[in-house]
Scaffold this motif. Structure first.
Motif, PDB file in Angstrom:
ATOM      1  N   ASP A  45      33.290 -35.465   6.193  1.00  0.00           N
ATOM      2  CA  ASP A  45      32.378 -34.603   6.953  1.00  0.00           C
ATOM      3  C   ASP A  45      31.746 -35.375   8.118  1.00  0.00           C
ATOM      4  N   GLN A  46      32.592 -36.107   8.839  1.00  0.00           N
ATOM      5  CA  GLN A  46      32.245 -36.826  10.064  1.00  0.00           C
ATOM      6  C   GLN A  46      31.328 -38.029   9.846  1.00  0.00           C
ATOM      7  N   ALA A  59      35.731 -30.670   1.565  1.00  0.00           N
ATOM      8  CA  ALA A  59      35.135 -31.550   2.572  1.00  0.00           C
ATOM      9  C   ALA A  59      36.182 -31.858   3.643  1.00  0.00           C
ATOM     10  N   GLU A  60      35.719 -32.099   4.848  1.00  0.00           N
ATOM     11  CA  GLU A  60      36.619 -32.497   5.924  1.00  0.00           C
ATOM     12  C   GLU A  60      36.827 -34.009   5.847  1.00  0.00           C
TER      13      GLU A  60
END
Length: 70
Positions: A45-46, A59-60
């Motif tokens: 998430d970055q 989640a990314e």
């Protein structure tokens, strides 16, 4: 470099609950053996997190090669 080794630019994975990032990394390397031995970091998430951080399904994840900045 990471996408070139795997031949994949984007992919979806899912699991139940949350897994430590180390386990997610192992799943990725099982799925894409070309990642083994390649230096890369994973942002969740970055944000960069350590391998003990729980990662929820959905989640990314961004797999990033080593880089330097100035």
């Amino acid at each position: 470099m990471v996408a070139e080794r795997t031949g994949v630019w984007e992919e979806s994975l899912s699991w139940s609950g949350a897994l430590p990032l180390a386990r997610v990394r192992a799943l990725l390397e099982e799925r894409h053996p070309g990642l083994s031995g390649v230096p890369y970091r994973i942002a969740v998430d970055q944000e960069f997190v350590d391998d003990s951080t729980p990662v929820r399904s959905g989640a990314e994840l961004a797999l990033l090669p080593p880089f330097s900045g100035g």
